[in-house]
Design an enzyme around this catalytic site. Structure first.
Site, PDB file in Angstrom:
ATOM      1  CD  GLU A  78      -3.234  -0.533   2.107  1.00 36.82           C
ATOM      2  OE1 GLU A  78      -3.277   0.631   2.566  1.00 36.82           O
ATOM      3  OE2 GLU A  78      -4.026  -1.424   2.444  1.00 36.82           O
ATOM      4  CB  SER A 128       4.870 -21.394   0.388  1.00 39.18           C
ATOM      5  OG  SER A 128       3.879 -20.469   0.717  1.00 39.18           O
ATOM      6  CG  ASP A 160      -6.066  -6.123   0.930  1.00 43.77           C
ATOM      7  OD1 ASP A 160      -5.385  -5.914   1.951  1.00 43.77           O
ATOM      8  OD2 ASP A 160      -6.461  -5.217   0.175  1.00 43.77           O
ATOM      9  CG  ASP A 189      -7.854  -1.668   4.285  1.00 43.96           C
ATOM     10  OD1 ASP A 189      -7.170  -2.019   3.307  1.00 43.96           O
ATOM     11  OD2 ASP A 189      -9.104  -1.723   4.298  1.00 43.96           O
TER      12      ASP A 189
END
Length: 821
Positions: free
Chosen positions: A195, A261, A333, A336
């Site tokens: 971000e 991974s 996600d 924030d």
């Protein structure tokens, strides 16, 4: 003169003898902390005798009459071999490293205090089910039993490092294990860094060029974004790049070095034996010892064997007799960033959708060795904790009169991920494994599951549900007081990606995009891989059926799909062109480099010169493309971005504009930049590795650096504690060896598969696994690095639940007996 000579001789001999005595005494004191694996010890906390059988590789096989006794013994074994590592991980998450290491780790401590992960873990203890709390209590008792033996038996304080950094070791608590799991989750995520980087870059570029350097992962379901400056006003236009420091003791890592991974599975229709296969290799920062520790537990539900992390009583990746599970970073996600406006008339308040509200505030004191203590004023809003502006380059995107806060699923104070992990260990089928994942909060992972007849993939972990009107869709920091930017809860577990018994008989993940859905059901815009998945698909489809050995071959594959894709387009105007040039000239070296690359198949083999030429070329090329547009911020782009270079050289949406250098009068073409970048790379190679291109070895540059986080920088001691190995692979190969990305050694291998496992349910005891160092964290132990060379060569050790095989070549059997009444 003769008298002087005799005295000098006597002094020299005396100094040598004193040095030898000091060395022997130091060795003896350090060796006192080596555990005796053939001990017979009475301990409080078990109900019946327990055996810890250590096989030929020092993998403990724990046999107890109850689950509590088994977890007690696992804690005991972890502490025997990795007590220093466990205490350092605990100090990291508690924000107490600076008590030992001074100012070096103050930044890490400040971040951990502000995140307050340890308090969240403490509050999560009561949210575990009864069985998990019992396991945590028993595990802690086992750790403390070994600490008690150290204190009572003069066992060299438990580890050599304890002599150098003499601090008492506090008893282990159940909350410590929960906190370590949160730390693992934190170090796996890179959405915060993503971000910030997107925000900083958007302040410098228009939308088209931003889409080039930070392209969306191909696939539908994406929508346009506003510019960061349009979302958050009054942003300072500073963009000095704060290059992240690679410090294994740090609580956070550079974005490129977060979790990654590989894992894949084949169903009966794609297996030569008619039973399922599963392969897994989680990637983390390389250290000595490895973060991973191999162990086997005999539970009431059956035997479980695989990879653990010392301090956490879970087999995080492994198998039972009936079920195997692998893990990959899901890149969901779950985070924030918010810019919270501070009340200009009252700094104790911040703006909310309803008006001004008070920060939740408390003080925390960070003790720093050889320096004054620092008192932190910890602040939280309804969105989350206030972060230090000097970290993560937050000061470059913070609007005036605001602070930056973090919302992250891992901050949950009712985190039941430990219970989820324990239930997964006890599951006997895919359905039970998927049900166990319902309780996972952090980290977000893809579980790849295989029972004897079926395979599946399920994303687990808490993923926030965002408002459809969220201003940045979670991809950029936003204003915290705007109601639409705040979370609405969590996506339902049923809505997280799941694939069960796929039609093609294969399932896998290399941190690639797993789902195409529009925001806000999208799961993520930011994914970890766009390259390795292509090579995996090719290898899987190249055979009608697979075997354990073909899965191992894929796990160790070193062909770079990125090199195969980029070289033809980057060098399109350079191959077989140019005037003849005499030997020793730059033009001749360029021609020879192109000849080598033109005949290369993309294999990143440690013994070849081509991987080094290719890697140096692509690194120099990206630097040439972005430096004049991004200025100092170019330093934040530490690794080559294949999709960006592909867009530029295919001129997608005008991306070839990056090739023209703004500061020059001439108009450079992409062929010009490619040629100049190749010359840059060859000059760097000549200065760093020598001028003979044919004599180059990729492994000399791509050296795996498994360094001791504390002693690895100490003169002389680093010879004993650091493990350095020539390795194959690269950033985009299935056998991934992620490079450091920064000068002066940009191609050192610092992030790789510290654990590899391949499970064959046609013959489960023929399954194999390996870690990158050894089981012991004690530098004087023969098990400190004994598995490292096997790992480097792509070899494995047996992964068997057969007790007779463990006992047959045991290096020791520890018997724990209940304390006398």
């Amino acid at each position: 003169m003769a008298t002087l000579f005799r005295w000098l001789l006597r002094l020299t001999v005396g100094a040598i003898l004193l040095g030898l005595v000091a060395f022997v005494l130091t060795w003896w004191f350090f060796a006192r902390s080596l555990p005796d694996y053939d001990a017979r010890t009475r301990v409080a906390g078990i109900t019946a005798p327990v055996e810890i059988v250590r096989d030929h590789a020092n993998v403990p096989h724990v046999f107890g009459s109850t689950d509590r006794d088994a977890f007690f013994a696992l804690g005991y074994a972890h502490a025997q071999d990795r007590l220093w590592q466990m205490t350092m991980l605990r100090r990291t998450v508690q924000g107490r490293l600076s008590e030992l290491f001074g100012r070096r780790t103050a930044e890490s401590d400040v971040l951990m205090r502000r995140l307050d992960l340890y308090r969240a873990a403490t509050r999560s203890v009561e949210d575990q089910d009864g069985q998990t709390r019992a396991a945590l209590d028993a595990y802690a008792a086992g750790v403390n039993a070994w600490i008690g033996e150290i204190n009572a038996g003069a066992r060299g304080r438990g580890a050599p490092e304890m002599w150098l950094f003499n601090q008492p070791v506090a008893p282990w608590q159940p909350a410590d294990s929960l906190a370590l799991l949160k730390l693992v989750a934190w170090q796996q995520s890179d959405h915060l860094q993503a971000e910030v980087l997107r925000a900083r870059t958007s302040l410098l570029l228009d939308d088209d060029r931003l889409r080039d350097i930070l392209p969306d992962v191909p696939g539908p379901g994406l929508t346009a974004l506003p510019r960061y400056a349009d979302l958050v006003p009054d942003i300072p236009r500073r963009h000095a790049a704060a290059a992240p420091r690679l410090d294994p003791l740090a609580a956070s890592l550079p974005a490129a070095l977060s979790g990654a991974s590989n894992a894949w599975a084949a169903g009966p229709s794609r297996s030569a034996t008619g039973a399922t296969l599963l392969a897994n290799d989680p990637h983390r920062l390389l250290t000595a010892p490895s973060i991973w520790y191999l162990a086997r537990l005999e539970l009431r539900s059956g035997g479980v064997i695989g990879a653990t992390i010392p301090g956490i009583p879970l087999v995080l990746a492994g198998r039972s007799a009936d079920l195997g599970w692998g893990i990959t970073a899901a890149f969901a996600d779950d985070l924030d960033l918010y810019a919270e406006e501070v009340n200009p008339r009252n700094a104790a308040e911040y703006r909310t959708p309803e008006g001004w509200d008070r920060f939740e505030t408390r003080d925390s004191i960070v003790e720093i060795k050889d320096a004054p203590a620092v008192t932190l004023r910890l602040q939280r809003t309804a969105n989350g904790p206030v972060l230090p502006p000097e970290q993560f380059a937050l000061d470059t995107i913070r609007p005036r009169g605001h602070v930056m806060t973090l919302a992250w699923s891992g901050l949950s104070e009712d985190d039941t991920s430990m219970t989820a992990g324990l239930r997964l260990m006890q599951a006997r089928s895919i359905e039970e494994g998927i049900r166990a994942g319902r309780l996972q909060v952090a980290p977000n992972q893809n579980l790849i599951l295989a029972d004897r007849n079926r395979i599946a993939l399920k994303t687990v972990g808490a993923v926030p549900l965002r408002d459809a009107a969220h201003q940045s869709q979670g991809r950029l920091p936003t204003l915290g007081h705007v109601a639409e930017n705040r979370w609405l809860g969590r996506l339902s577990y049923a809505d997280l990606p799941q694939t069960t018994e796929p039609v093609g008989g294969l399932v896998g993940n290399t941190n690639n995009k797993t789902v195409d859905r529009p925001f806000p059901e999208h799961v993520s815009f930011h994914w970890g891989d766009t390259q390795r998945i292509a090579r995996w698909r090719g290898l899987m489809q190249s055979r009608e059926v697979h075997t354990r050995d073909s899965f191992i071959e894929a796990q160790l594959d070193t062909v770079s799909p990125t090199a195969r894709a980029l070289l033809p387009i980057v060098g399109a105007d350079l191959w077989f062109t140019g005037e003849p040039a005499p030997e020793g000239t730059p033009a001749r070296r360029r021609q020879r480099a192109l000849e080598l690359l033109g005949e290369w198949n993309g294999e990143m083999n440690e013994h070849l010169p081509e991987p080094l030429i290719y890697a140096a070329w692509m690194r120099a090329l990206q630097e040439r493309l972005i430096r004049d547009d991004l200025g100092p911020l170019a330093g934040a782009y530490t690794h080559v971005r294949p999709l960006f270079i592909d867009r530029v050289f295919r001129d997608i949406d005008g991306a070839a504009a990056w090739c023209d250098i703004r500061q020059s009068a001439a108009e450079e073409s992409c062929a010009d930049i490619a040629r100049m970048a190749l010359d840059d790379a060859l000059i760097w190679i000549s200065e760093t590795h020598g001028g003979d291109l044919d004599a180059l070895r990729w492994g000399d540059a791509h050296e795996a650096r498994q360094d001791h986080p504390v002693l690895g920088q100490a003169p002389v001691l680093n010879w004993f504690v650091n493990i350095r190995q020539s390795t194959s692979g690269g950033d985009n190969t299935l056998m991934r060896g992620l490079t450091d990305g920064r000068a002066p050694n940009p191609f050192h291998n610092v992030h790789a598969a510290g654990y590899r496992g391949v499970y064959d349910f046609a013959d489960p005891d023929s399954s194999v696994f390996i870690i990158s160092t050894g089981q012991s964290g004690h530098p004087l132990s023969r098990h400190y690095d004994d598995l490292g060379e096997l790992w480097r060569r792509g070899e494995y050790i047996p992964m068997s639940l057969d007790p007779s095989l463990a006992r047959g070549a045991a290096v020791g059997i520890t018997q724990l007996l209940p304390a006398a009444p």
